[in-house]
Design a protein around this motif. Structure first.
Motif, PDB file in Angstrom:
ATOM      1  N   PHE A 131     -23.480  48.658 -10.260  1.00 10.27           N
ATOM      2  CA  PHE A 131     -24.907  48.809 -10.827  1.00 10.27           C
ATOM      3  C   PHE A 131     -25.610  47.263 -10.964  1.00 10.27           C
ATOM      4  N   SER A 132     -27.101  47.168 -10.817  1.00  3.50           N
ATOM      5  CA  SER A 132     -27.681  46.015 -11.117  1.00  3.50           C
ATOM      6  C   SER A 132     -27.499  45.852 -12.740  1.00  3.50           C
ATOM      7  N   HIS A 133     -27.938  44.716 -13.039  1.00  6.20           N
ATOM      8  CA  HIS A 133     -27.736  44.439 -14.673  1.00  6.20           C
ATOM      9  C   HIS A 133     -28.893  45.198 -15.232  1.00  6.20           C
ATOM     10  N   MET A 184     -25.585  49.031  -5.862  1.00  3.83           N
ATOM     11  CA  MET A 184     -25.342  48.143  -4.498  1.00  3.83           C
ATOM     12  C   MET A 184     -23.967  48.789  -3.935  1.00  3.83           C
ATOM     13  N   THR A 185     -24.042  49.338  -2.882  1.00  2.00           N
ATOM     14  CA  THR A 185     -22.742  49.690  -2.110  1.00  2.00           C
ATOM     15  C   THR A 185     -22.323  48.659  -1.021  1.00  2.00           C
ATOM     16  N   VAL A 233     -24.288  46.044   3.409  1.00  2.00           N
ATOM     17  CA  VAL A 233     -24.473  46.116   1.878  1.00  2.00           C
ATOM     18  C   VAL A 233     -25.865  46.960   1.704  1.00  2.00           C
ATOM     19  N   LYS A 234     -25.961  47.921   0.957  1.00  2.00           N
ATOM     20  CA  LYS A 234     -26.950  48.708   0.818  1.00  2.00           C
ATOM     21  C   LYS A 234     -27.517  48.798  -0.863  1.00  2.00           C
ATOM     22  N   VAL A 235     -28.722  48.866  -0.903  1.00  5.17           N
ATOM     23  CA  VAL A 235     -29.153  48.964  -2.242  1.00  5.17           C
ATOM     24  C   VAL A 235     -29.888  50.078  -2.309  1.00  5.17           C
ATOM     25  N   TRP A 236     -29.370  50.880  -3.564  1.00  6.93           N
ATOM     26  CA  TRP A 236     -30.307  52.044  -3.439  1.00  6.93           C
ATOM     27  C   TRP A 236     -31.064  51.989  -4.889  1.00  6.93           C
ATOM     28  N   ASP A 237     -32.063  52.968  -4.938  1.00 10.27           N
ATOM     29  CA  ASP A 237     -32.965  53.095  -6.283  1.00 10.27           C
ATOM     30  C   ASP A 237     -32.364  54.145  -6.910  1.00 10.27           C
ATOM     31  N   ASN A 244     -32.160  60.065  -0.839  1.00  9.76           N
ATOM     32  CA  ASN A 244     -32.019  60.267   0.645  1.00  9.76           C
ATOM     33  C   ASN A 244     -31.818  59.133   1.505  1.00  9.76           C
ATOM     34  N   ARG A 245     -32.085  57.923   1.053  1.00 14.15           N
ATOM     35  CA  ARG A 245     -31.798  56.538   1.889  1.00 14.15           C
ATOM     36  C   ARG A 245     -31.844  55.417   0.741  1.00 14.15           C
ATOM     37  N   PRO A 246     -31.020  54.209   1.483  1.00 14.05           N
ATOM     38  CA  PRO A 246     -31.122  53.261   0.492  1.00 14.05           C
ATOM     39  C   PRO A 246     -32.678  52.464   0.682  1.00 14.05           C
ATOM     40  N   VAL A 247     -32.970  51.805  -0.347  1.00 16.84           N
ATOM     41  CA  VAL A 247     -34.278  50.796  -0.036  1.00 16.84           C
ATOM     42  C   VAL A 247     -34.051  49.747   0.561  1.00 16.84           C
ATOM     43  N   GLU A 248     -32.766  49.212   0.357  1.00 15.55           N
ATOM     44  CA  GLU A 248     -32.747  47.876   1.219  1.00 15.55           C
ATOM     45  C   GLU A 248     -31.170  47.962   1.943  1.00 15.55           C
ATOM     46  N   THR A 249     -31.192  47.293   3.273  1.00 15.49           N
ATOM     47  CA  THR A 249     -29.921  47.565   3.865  1.00 15.49           C
ATOM     48  C   THR A 249     -29.865  46.243   4.549  1.00 15.49           C
ATOM     49  N   TYR A 250     -28.633  45.350   4.206  1.00  9.19           N
ATOM     50  CA  TYR A 250     -28.380  43.982   4.710  1.00  9.19           C
ATOM     51  C   TYR A 250     -27.231  44.082   5.403  1.00  9.19           C
ATOM     52  N   GLN A 251     -27.394  43.317   6.862  1.00 10.96           N
ATOM     53  CA  GLN A 251     -26.297  43.458   7.750  1.00 10.96           C
ATOM     54  C   GLN A 251     -25.208  42.268   7.248  1.00 10.96           C
TER      55      GLN A 251
END
Length: 447
Positions: free
Chosen positions: A293-295, A301-302, A308-312, A317-324
């Motif tokens: 969880f974010s602070h 984040m998973t 790495v994916k950041v979910w709201d 249905n999908r992450p808001v951010e995806t980082y390779q």
């Protein structure tokens, strides 16, 4: 390119490295978990030999104000010993899987440490005074003859050298059939959860002989088993909410107010798979190895094998951010499967303001992503750049074609050197990175 941080451009520089330089690394010395406490004053590491080492942040020196305080060894103790389960004929490793600090309530510090089966609550306290002048004991500790005592003395406290004692206050055992992969302290600071492959238990910190089973995904017939729990964490502000991730790449959010057994989730986070990129390895690389969880409690984040994916929490249905993290390894999955590296479990962490995230990779590389600017950087934890205040140079991996001067070829990456465990100071730009048996500490070098 400048480093990734909370809005400011700065570079990361070397601060310290802990651990032996030997080429031959003893298995017991490999670091298996790293964790700052809530203030960042203490930094704990656990290793495969069952030891916990705690470092304390020293105050800045007046003579060298440009150097921020260093972390020095505060306490070392043996947390777990190897055991043998005679009923199942299984050895239980002493390896520390996770350490979690409790918020400080008094002068002492408390932490939870766990191996595969047993969780322990440790109290770390200081003693700098000793009682002197007992009536019934001599100076050397021997009992005195009561008939020879002619006067009554009042014992006094005398100063002594500082002693840091670690004592086990609670032992939470015999509640997990499978290997514990996560522990997480709840925001009520009274309870915590522990998760293994198929079940999650809720404990009270004062009660060791029973826990509540809140998730059980074990099928009646084990041949029908299709997924396992890989990580679990409590929400940072709502004590009734927790999440757990699975080997199928899904995350379930549960609310303990809904039912005593949280078999029905409140929210189900899953990203639809792109059919065009499906391969033999799709299921393995989609398995989530860490969830945080974010602070603020708004995001989570998973980490899976490649990203790495950041979910709201409000959008399932999908992450808001995806980082390779290391997309260049996609073409190497076959050899990574053969050498078992594809099953490595990388962790991830947030910075104190939730504006940047960090996770590890191979070749002692670790990655940072700035959520505001969407910039990223690859840095290396190595002894070559371990001069005090030496600036870390960004690293680049070439993915084929002509290799530029400073780039490293994918084929020359060392897959035995991996950064699985990292931690970010809760308030400052100070990071701890575990590279096999060495702990690197880096800090920002503001321009």
């Amino acid at each position: 390119m400048a480093g990734v941080a909370s809005g400011n451009d700065f570079q990361w520089c070397f601060s310290q490295v802990k651990g032996a330089i030997d080429e031959d690394v003893a298995e017991a010395d490999i670091i298996s978990t790293v964790e700052f406490n809530y203030s960042g004053e203490l930094l704990a590491t656990g290793d495969k030999g069952g030891r916990v080492v705690i470092f304390q942040h020293e105050q800045e020196s007046k003579n060298r104000p440009h150097l921020r305080g260093e972390y020095n060894v505060y306490s070392t103790f043996q947390s777990h010993e190897p055991e043998f389960d005679y009923l199942k004929s299984l050895e239980i490793e002493e390896k520390i899987n996770k350490i979690r600090w409790l918020p400080q309530q008094n002068a002492a510090h408390f932490l939870l440490s766990t191996n595969d089966k047993t969780i322990k609550l440790w109290k770390i306290s200081e003693r700098d005074k000793r009682a002197d002048g007992y009536n019934l004991k001599d100076e050397d500790g021997r009992l005195r003859d009561p008939f020879r005592i002619s006067s009554l003395r009042v014992p006094v406290l005398m100063p002594m050298d500082l002693m840091v004692e670690a004592s086990p206050r609670r032992i939470f055992a015999n509640a997990h059939t499978y290997h514990i992969n996560s522990i997480s302290v709840n925001s009520d600071h009274e309870t915590y959860l522990s998760a293994d492959d198929l079940r999650i238990n809720l404990w009270h910190l004062e009660i060791t002989d029973r826990s509540f089973n809140i998730v059980d995904i074990k099928p009646a017939n084990m041949e029908e088993l299709t997924e396992v729990i890989t990580a679990a964490e409590c929400h940072p502000h709502q004590c009734n909410v927790f999440v757990y991730s699975s080997s199928k790449g899904t995350i379930r959010l549960c609310d303990m107010r809904a039912a005593a057994l949280c078999d029905r989730h409140s929210k189900f986070f899953e990203e639809p798979e792109d059919p065009s990129s499906r391969s033999f390895f799709s299921e393995i690389i989609s398995s989530i190895s860490d969830v945080k969880f974010s602070h603020s409690g708004r995001y989570m984040m998973t980490r899976d094998y490649l990203s790495v994916k950041v979910w709201d929490l409000n959008m399932e249905n999908r992450p808001v951010e995806t980082y390779q993290v290391h997309e260049y390894l996609r073409s190497k999955l076959c050899s990574l499967y053969e050498n078992d590296c594809i099953f490595d479990k990388f962790e991830c962490c947030w910075n104190g303001s939730d504006s940047a995230i960090m996770t590890g990779s191979y070749n002692n590389f670790f990655r940072m992503f700035d959520r505001n600017t969407r910039r990223d950087i690859t840095l290396e934890a190595s002894r070559e750049s371990s001069k005090p205040r030496a600036t870390l140079k960004p690293r680049k991996v070439s993915t084929g074609g002509k290799r530029k001067k400073d780039e490293i070829s994918v084929d020359s990456l060392d897959f035995n050197k991996k950064i699985l465990h990292t931690a970010w100071h809760p308030k400052d730009n100070v990071i701890a990175v575990a590279a096999t048996n060495n702990l690197y500490i880096f800090q920002d070098k503001i321009n």
